[in-house]
Each structure stands twice: as structure tokens, then as C-alpha cells.
Scaffold this motif. Structure first.
Motif, short mmCIF file in Angstrom:
data_model
loop_
_atom_site.label_atom_id
_atom_site.label_comp_id
_atom_site.label_asym_id
_atom_site.label_seq_id
_atom_site.Cartn_x
_atom_site.Cartn_y
_atom_site.Cartn_z
N THR A 22 0.84 -1.20 0.00
CA THR A 22 0.00 0.00 0.00
C THR A 22 0.87 1.25 0.00
O THR A 22 2.04 1.21 0.41
N LEU A 23 0.28 2.36 -0.43
CA LEU A 23 1.02 3.63 -0.48
C LEU A 23 1.48 4.06 0.91
O LEU A 23 2.53 4.69 1.05
N SER A 24 0.72 3.70 1.93
CA SER A 24 1.09 4.11 3.28
C SER A 24 2.37 3.44 3.76
O SER A 24 3.01 3.91 4.71
N GLU A 25 2.78 2.34 3.09
CA GLU A 25 4.00 1.64 3.47
C GLU A 25 5.24 2.24 2.82
O GLU A 25 6.36 1.88 3.19
N LEU A 26 5.06 3.13 1.85
CA LEU A 26 6.22 3.76 1.21
C LEU A 26 6.92 4.71 2.17
O LEU A 26 6.30 5.31 3.06
N ALA A 27 8.21 4.89 1.96
CA ALA A 27 9.02 5.76 2.83
C ALA A 27 8.77 7.24 2.55
O ALA A 27 9.30 8.09 3.27
N VAL A 28 7.99 7.54 1.51
CA VAL A 28 7.65 8.94 1.21
C VAL A 28 6.14 9.05 1.07
O VAL A 28 5.45 8.07 0.80
N SER A 29 5.63 10.28 1.24
CA SER A 29 4.21 10.54 1.08
C SER A 29 3.97 11.40 -0.15
O SER A 29 4.90 11.91 -0.77
N GLY A 30 2.71 11.56 -0.49
CA GLY A 30 2.37 12.43 -1.61
C GLY A 30 2.83 13.86 -1.36
O GLY A 30 3.25 14.56 -2.30
N ARG A 31 2.77 14.29 -0.13
CA ARG A 31 3.23 15.66 0.20
C ARG A 31 4.73 15.80 -0.07
O ARG A 31 5.18 16.83 -0.59
N LEU B 132 1.98 8.70 -10.33
CA LEU B 132 3.38 8.58 -9.93
C LEU B 132 3.51 7.76 -8.64
O LEU B 132 4.42 6.93 -8.51
N MET B 133 2.61 7.99 -7.69
CA MET B 133 2.68 7.23 -6.44
C MET B 133 2.47 5.74 -6.69
O MET B 133 3.12 4.89 -6.07
N LYS B 134 1.55 5.40 -7.60
CA LYS B 134 1.34 4.00 -7.95
C LYS B 134 2.59 3.41 -8.60
O LYS B 134 2.95 2.25 -8.35
N ARG B 135 3.25 4.21 -9.43
CA ARG B 135 4.46 3.74 -10.08
C ARG B 135 5.57 3.50 -9.05
O ARG B 135 6.30 2.51 -9.12
N LEU B 136 5.68 4.40 -8.08
CA LEU B 136 6.67 4.23 -7.01
C LEU B 136 6.39 2.95 -6.23
O LEU B 136 7.31 2.19 -5.91
N LEU B 137 5.12 2.72 -5.91
CA LEU B 137 4.75 1.52 -5.16
C LEU B 137 5.15 0.26 -5.92
O LEU B 137 5.70 -0.67 -5.34
N LEU B 138 4.87 0.25 -7.21
CA LEU B 138 5.20 -0.93 -8.02
C LEU B 138 6.70 -1.14 -8.11
O LEU B 138 7.19 -2.27 -7.98
N SER C 5 8.94 18.18 -6.16
CA SER C 5 8.65 18.42 -7.58
C SER C 5 8.36 19.89 -7.85
O SER C 5 8.53 20.36 -8.99
N GLY C 6 7.88 20.60 -6.85
CA GLY C 6 7.52 22.00 -7.05
C GLY C 6 6.26 22.16 -7.89
O GLY C 6 5.98 23.27 -8.38
N ARG C 7 5.49 21.09 -8.01
CA ARG C 7 4.28 21.16 -8.82
C ARG C 7 3.05 21.07 -7.92
O ARG C 7 3.13 20.65 -6.77
N SER C 8 1.93 21.49 -8.45
CA SER C 8 0.67 21.37 -7.72
C SER C 8 0.09 19.98 -7.95
O SER C 8 0.46 19.28 -8.90
N GLY C 9 -0.83 19.59 -7.07
CA GLY C 9 -1.41 18.26 -7.18
C GLY C 9 -2.26 18.07 -8.42
O GLY C 9 -2.62 19.02 -9.11
N GLY C 10 -2.58 16.84 -8.69
CA GLY C 10 -3.39 16.50 -9.85
C GLY C 10 -3.33 15.01 -10.10
O GLY C 10 -2.70 14.26 -9.34
N PRO C 11 -3.97 14.53 -11.15
CA PRO C 11 -3.96 13.09 -11.46
C PRO C 11 -2.56 12.52 -11.59
O PRO C 11 -2.35 11.33 -11.29
N TRP C 12 -1.61 13.37 -12.06
CA TRP C 12 -0.24 12.88 -12.23
C TRP C 12 0.34 12.34 -10.93
O TRP C 12 1.14 11.39 -10.93
#
Length: 463
Positions: A400-409, A426-432, A415-422
Motif C-alpha cells: 500500500t502507499l502508506s507503506e512507502l518511505a515517502v508521502s504524496g506531500r 506517480l505514487m502508484k508507479r513508485l509503489l510498483l 517536484s515543485g508542482r501542484s497536485g493532480g492526477p499525475w
């Protein structure tokens, strides 16, 4: 029967205290029903029910902690320490208005009269504090002969409570008892009365049967009796629906309500899968997923079908998930893939469905191996593949995403970017990547990867 051997000693001690209290007050008191039956059969006893000549108000007056769980029918729950005991006044019942509820209840003074209202002889035995049995209908003998017989006239017992027909099938299945001819004839003659019983209560009996030691015997008895087709959720198969529609009493076909018909199918598409049922632990998700797939119920129908049969949402959803996991795995044609590609596919599925679903599917597959239900593969090839899949299953570090060592924040900040579908993608890609072992689950390593992705994305935009 001077000693109990199948009961928790603390539960027995407190239960005997309940009997002693009732006896000391001048009342009769007995252990009755399933606890006596199970002790005689050498089966674990899970609760101790008590019958007494004391009226409900007298029971309440004798004990400090009581709950009026069924006071209109004479039942008071007595709480002793951490244990609960249903204490019911001797009673007899009048005629039944709906094949389930008596029009009235009359309290009586004799335990034999109370036992007369019970369903089967093996459940109509009372045990005194000293071990003496009151068995007016030969229940102990029937247990020894391994036969299932109604108390008195079978037609009358089923007419009083139509659920007893499902209980008969369940007991015959779980205990391996043989229904006597009079019981079976009464069941066939009165099976239409099952339509009066709430589907939830029918489902409970069906589930106990499927989770029992010999579910195949229960399914065979359901086939022979045709009983399930009279349950409230049981409709006609497609080929008979057109004939039924428009006729008096006809029932139209509904694809979400065909479990009964599938269970009555005399030639299941995957009979070898059914033989693996008793090899699985008594887990409803594992057994129902295998049972429904043996009857070729597609994964997209499983959840709706089980919910229609009043299964809890969690069981329905998890059962459907295992079926869909199996369908997704088979769709990859695993026999054609190289090991590395197969590993990637496995981990994709384990992340998508979760660790518990993947583990449940593996338990099913190892059970199927024991009955050689492995399709076109040789037994050794399938066993080796499952062993490798089990190794992959155990090696996946995150699910799960909660098990990753980083959060969406963290990702947004670097990244210096605002949130969005991307961000979600990206979080799903990191998890995989972490699950596959291509990226360590370490904060710095993951953030460096994020920076490279953001930089690459920026270069593409500039182009």
C-alpha cells in the motif's frame, strides 16, 4: 455420562453453578440440546443451554446479571463471569402461523414435554447435574446408529418450522448421519414451505454446511431434494424462465439470483474443484470462491450473488476478489511466460488485489494440487510454479502507499508542482517499483527517483 470431556472447564463450572442455583431454589434444571448431543458424539461443546421449570421472572430474580433475550418465549440469558447461558422455561407451543413462529407459548412443568417440541431426536436429550440423561425419544440410540430422525411426526416438525428442513441437510452433512425414510419423505413433501423463511436464516444453514467437514455430501443432498429452489432467492434457470413468465406463480429469471440453480446442477463444469473443498480450512472466502468457480460463476457476478443471499459485504467482496484474481492470473497464460515476466505479473496482481487475497488464492491452489486439479500442466510443473509464486508472495516488501518511505506531500514538495492526477499515477508507479525490488524503500532513493522523473517530464514539455 458422568463427566464432560468436550467442554471448557471454566464454562462448565459456571454452567453447573447456574444449575445448582436453580435447583437450590426448588426448580428443575437440565443441560439440553446441542451441548448434550455434541458431548455424546465426542464433538467440541461451544455453549451450554439450560432448560428449567423456573418462570422467566424467577430466573431473573435468582441471578445478578441477566438479559431478557427472548422473554416472550421464556428465554433469559444468564451472565456468569465471561460466559453467557441461555436459560429457557419448559414450554410447549401452539400451532404455527407462518411455518416459523408459534401463535402462543405455554409454560409446562415437565422436561419431557419440553423435549417433545424439539426438532430431531439427537437434540431432544436433557442432562442432569449428576450426568443422568432424560431421553424420551431415543436420541442417544439414534446418535449411536448415526441416523437423523425427527421428534414425533416429521411432517408436523417441518410444518412448525420450515427451516428444520435445511437444518436436516446440514446435520446429515456435517455429522455424516443418514436421514430416515420418514424424514426424507416429509422433506420432499414440504419443501415448498422453505419460501416462508427469511433468506438470511437459510444462508446461515447453507454456510455452516459448506464450511463443514463434508460439504460435498450436503451439496449432493441439496441436489437430490431440490430444496434450495424454494428459497426466497432461488429462481428458475434461463431455459425455464420463458415458460414461467406470465403464468400464475411464475418467477422471471434474474441473473443475480441463480445460486440455487447452480448449486443444484447435477454435472458441475469443474467437478474436480469441488473435491478440493474439504481440503481447505473452514474459511467462507476460500470455500465459496472455489465452490462458485467450480460452477463457473464469473468474478463480476460473485459479489452481487452472495449479497443477494445475505452474505456480509466483506465476505462477498473478498470472495469475488479471489475469483477475479484467479481469472486475471489465468488470462496472462502463465505457462507461456518466462519467469521474470511472470514474476512481474504476479507482483502487479498482488499489489492490485492485496496480500491477503493473493495468499488466499495460493492456499486454494495448493488444495487443488492435492486432487490433481491442475488443468493441462503436469502435477510437478504446477507444484513448482506455485512454490515459486509463494516465494514471490513472501518477498513483496510493500502493498500500500502508506507503506512507502515517502508521502504524496513529499513528492509535491520536491517536484515543485501542484497536485493532480499525475501525482496519483506517480505514487502508484513508485509503489510498483518498490514492490518489484527495482527501487529500495528508502526516502532518499525514492526522492532522487522522483526528481529524475520530474526532470525528464520537464524536458519532454520543453521539446
Amino acid at each position: 455420562m458422568n463427566h464432560w470431556n468436550q467442554v471448557d472447564p471454566l464454562m462448565l463450572h459456571q454452567g453447573e453453578n447456574v444449575l445448582r442455583t436453580l435447583l437450590a431454589a426448588g426448580h428443575q434444571a437440565f443441560f439440553v440440546g446441542g451441548c448434550v448431543r455434541d458431548e455424546l458424539m465426542g464433538q467440541p461443546v461451544h455453549d451450554l443451554d439450560i432448560a428449567t421449570s423456573a418462570k422467566p421472572e424467577e430466573v431473573i430474580a435468582l441471578f445478578e446479571r441477566t438479559v431478557p433475550t427472548g422473554i416472550q418465549h421464556g428465554t433469559i440469558t444468564v451472565l456468569m463471569d465471561k460466559f453467557a447461558y441461555e436459560v429457557t422455561t419448559f414450554r410447549k407451543e401452539s400451532e404455527y402461523e407462518d411455518h416459523r413462529h408459534p401463535l402462543s407459548v405455554e409454560f409446562v412443568d415437565a422436561v419431557a414435554e419440553d423435549l417433545r417440541r424439539r426438532d430431531f431426536t439427537m437434540n431432544a436429550i436433557a442432562r442432569e447435574l449428576d450426568g443422568t440423561l432424560t431421553d424420551p425419544f431415543g436420541g442417544q440410540s439414534d446418535i449411536g446408529r448415526r441416523i437423523l430422525r425427527c421428534v414425533g411426526v416429521a411432517e408436523e416438525r417441518f410444518d412448525e418450522d420450515a427451516l428444520r428442513m435445511m437444518r436436516a441437510v446440514r446435520f446429515a452433512s456435517t455429522f455424516g448421519f443418514r436421514p430416515v425414510k420418514s424424514l426424507w419423505a416429509a422433506l420432499l413433501a414440504g419443501r415448498d414451505k422453505l419460501s416462508y423463511i427469511a433468506m438470511e436464516r437459510v444462508r446461515v444453514e447453507l454456510e455452516k454446511m459448506v464450511l463443514g467437514p463434508d460439504p460435498l455430501r450436503g451439496l449432493a443432498l441439496l441436489q437430490r431434494s431440490g430444496l434450495l429452489q424454494y428459497a426466497k432467492a432461488a429462481l428458475l434457470p434461463k431455459e425455464e424462465a420463458s415458460e414461467a413468465e406470465g403464468k400464475d406463480g411464475g418467477r422471471a429469471y434474474d441473473e443475480t439470483k441463480v445460486l440455487a440453480w447452480r448449486l443444484l446442477h447435477r454435472n458441475p463444469p469443474r467437478p474436480e474443484w469441488l473435491t478440493a473443498l474439504p481440503l481447505l480450512p473452514p474459511d467462507p472466502v476460500l470455500r465459496w470462491s472455489l465452490l462458485l468457480q467450480s460452477l463457473e460463476v464469473p468474478g463480476e457476478e460473485v459479489s452481487r450473488l452472495l449479497k443477494n443471499w445475505t452474505f456480509p459485504n466483506q465476505i462477498a467482496e473478498e470472495t469475488a476478489a479471489i475469483v477475479r484474481f484467479d481469472e486475471a492470473w489465468e488470462a496472462t497464460k502463465p505457462e507461456l511466460l518466462e519467469e521474470q515476466a511472470l514474476r512481474r505479473k504476479w507482483i502487479h496482481l498482488q499489489i492490485e488485489f492485496g496480500r491477503d487475497i493473493a495468499q488466499g488464492w495460493l492456499r486454494r491452489q495448493f488444495a487443488l494440487l492435492q486432487v490433481s486439479a491442475y488443468g493441462d500442466m503436469t502435477e510437478q510443473e504446477e507444484a513448482e510454479r506455485m512454490s515459486v509464486a509463494l516465494k514471490w508472495h513472501q518477498e513483496v516488501p510493500v502493498h500500500t502507499l502508506s507503506e512507502l518511505a515517502v508521502s504524496g506531500r513529499d513528492v509535491l514538495e520536491i517536484s515543485g508542482r501542484s497536485g493532480g492526477p499525475w501525482l496519483g499515477e506517480l505514487m502508484k508507479r513508485l509503489l510498483l517499483h518498490v514492490a518489484l525490488g527495482e527501487l529500495p524503500n528508502e526516502r532518499q532513493a525514492i526522492l532522487e527517483y522522483v526528481e529524475s522523473v520530474v526532470e525528464e517530464d520537464g524536458d519532454k514539455r520543453a521539446d
